[in-house]
Design an enzyme around this catalytic site. Structure first.
Site, PDB file in Angstrom:
ATOM      1  N   ILE A  35       0.555  -1.100   0.165  1.00 41.62           N
ATOM      2  CA  ILE A  35       0.000   0.126   0.292  1.00 41.62           C
ATOM      3  C   ILE A  35       1.024   1.677   0.198  1.00 41.62           C
ATOM      4  O   ILE A  35       1.645   1.510   0.427  1.00 41.62           O
ATOM      5  CB  ILE A  35      -0.876   0.153   1.116  1.00 41.62           C
ATOM      6  N   SER A  36       0.992   2.031  -0.883  1.00 44.41           N
ATOM      7  CA  SER A  36       1.822   3.318  -1.447  1.00 44.41           C
ATOM      8  C   SER A  36       1.524   4.207   0.067  1.00 44.41           C
ATOM      9  O   SER A  36       0.765   4.482   1.046  1.00 44.41           O
ATOM     10  CB  SER A  36       1.570   3.951  -2.545  1.00 44.41           C
TER      11      SER A  36
END
Length: 215
Positions: free
Chosen positions: A64-65
């Site tokens: 997840i960025s």
């Protein structure tokens, strides 16, 4: 599933303040980040750190960025209410939820079945469901639903996929990280049927966009 309590809401407000200090100015982006419970998109082992500006591992070897990266890409897209947006790489669904919270009509594709299944459940649970969500090959896009006002690619592509360029509306914007080990964030504006204008916005690191199934 952990609830969205006052502690989480307070941490989100601190995250928004951090993003402002890092140069995020778009109020709609900041409002969406403040609204979406990021901790629900993470493994419970990381939920305590959900509002730190860091990337975390999720299923299928993906990540997840960073919240900053999500905010930066979204700001570049210049989302307007009811924009028809194609997202390549649903991942955990966090970026999808941010786009939905901004009033976009989101069409999203995920290549990893495990992530597709997870994101579909979580987005339904928090009531930020996209218009259309599918398991498939991001390199092909969704020609049936094209053209799109905006296209967002959330994985590093070695080059710009030609099929996606075809699906961008004239006057539309694509945001895509281009490169192998590290990527340059690019925006591509379609000027007419054959001409595109490109701009570069610094270096980022993304997981690679998976090769298409068919050559």
């Amino acid at each position: 599933m952990s609830i969205d309590d006052f502690k989480s809401q307070g941490r989100r407000k601190m995250l928004v303040d951090l993003l402002i200090s890092k140069g995020i100015e778009n109020q709609q982006v900041l409002h969406a980040i403040n609204e979406i419970p990021r901790h629900l998109f993470l493994d419970s082992a990381f939920s305590e750190y959900a509002y730190v500006d860091e990337a975390f591992p999720i299923a299928a070897g993906q990540t997840i960025s960073h919240p900053y990266t999500v905010a930066f890409q979204t700001q570049l897209l210049d989302i307007q209410p009811m924009d028809k947006v194609l997202e390549i790489g649903t991942g955990s669904g966090y970026q999808t939820a941010v786009l939905v919270a901004m009033g976009a009509e989101v069409f999203t594709i995920e290549r990893q079945k495990e992530l597709f299944d997870f994101s579909k459940i979580i987005l339904k649970n928090i009531r930020f469901e996209p218009r259309y969500q599918t398991y498939g090959d991001g390199y092909k896009g969704l020609p049936t639903y094209a053209p799109f006002d905006k296209i967002l690619v959330t994985a590093g592509a070695p080059e710009i996929p030609k099929e996606l360029l075809k699906q961008l509306k004239i006057g539309g914007i694509m945001v895509i990280p281009i490169g192998d080990k590290s990527q340059k964030m690019m925006t591509i504006i379609r000027l007419d049927e054959t001409n595109f204008e490109m701009f570069e916005f610094g270096s980022f690191q993304f997981v690679p966009m998976l090769e298409s199934r068919e050559k």
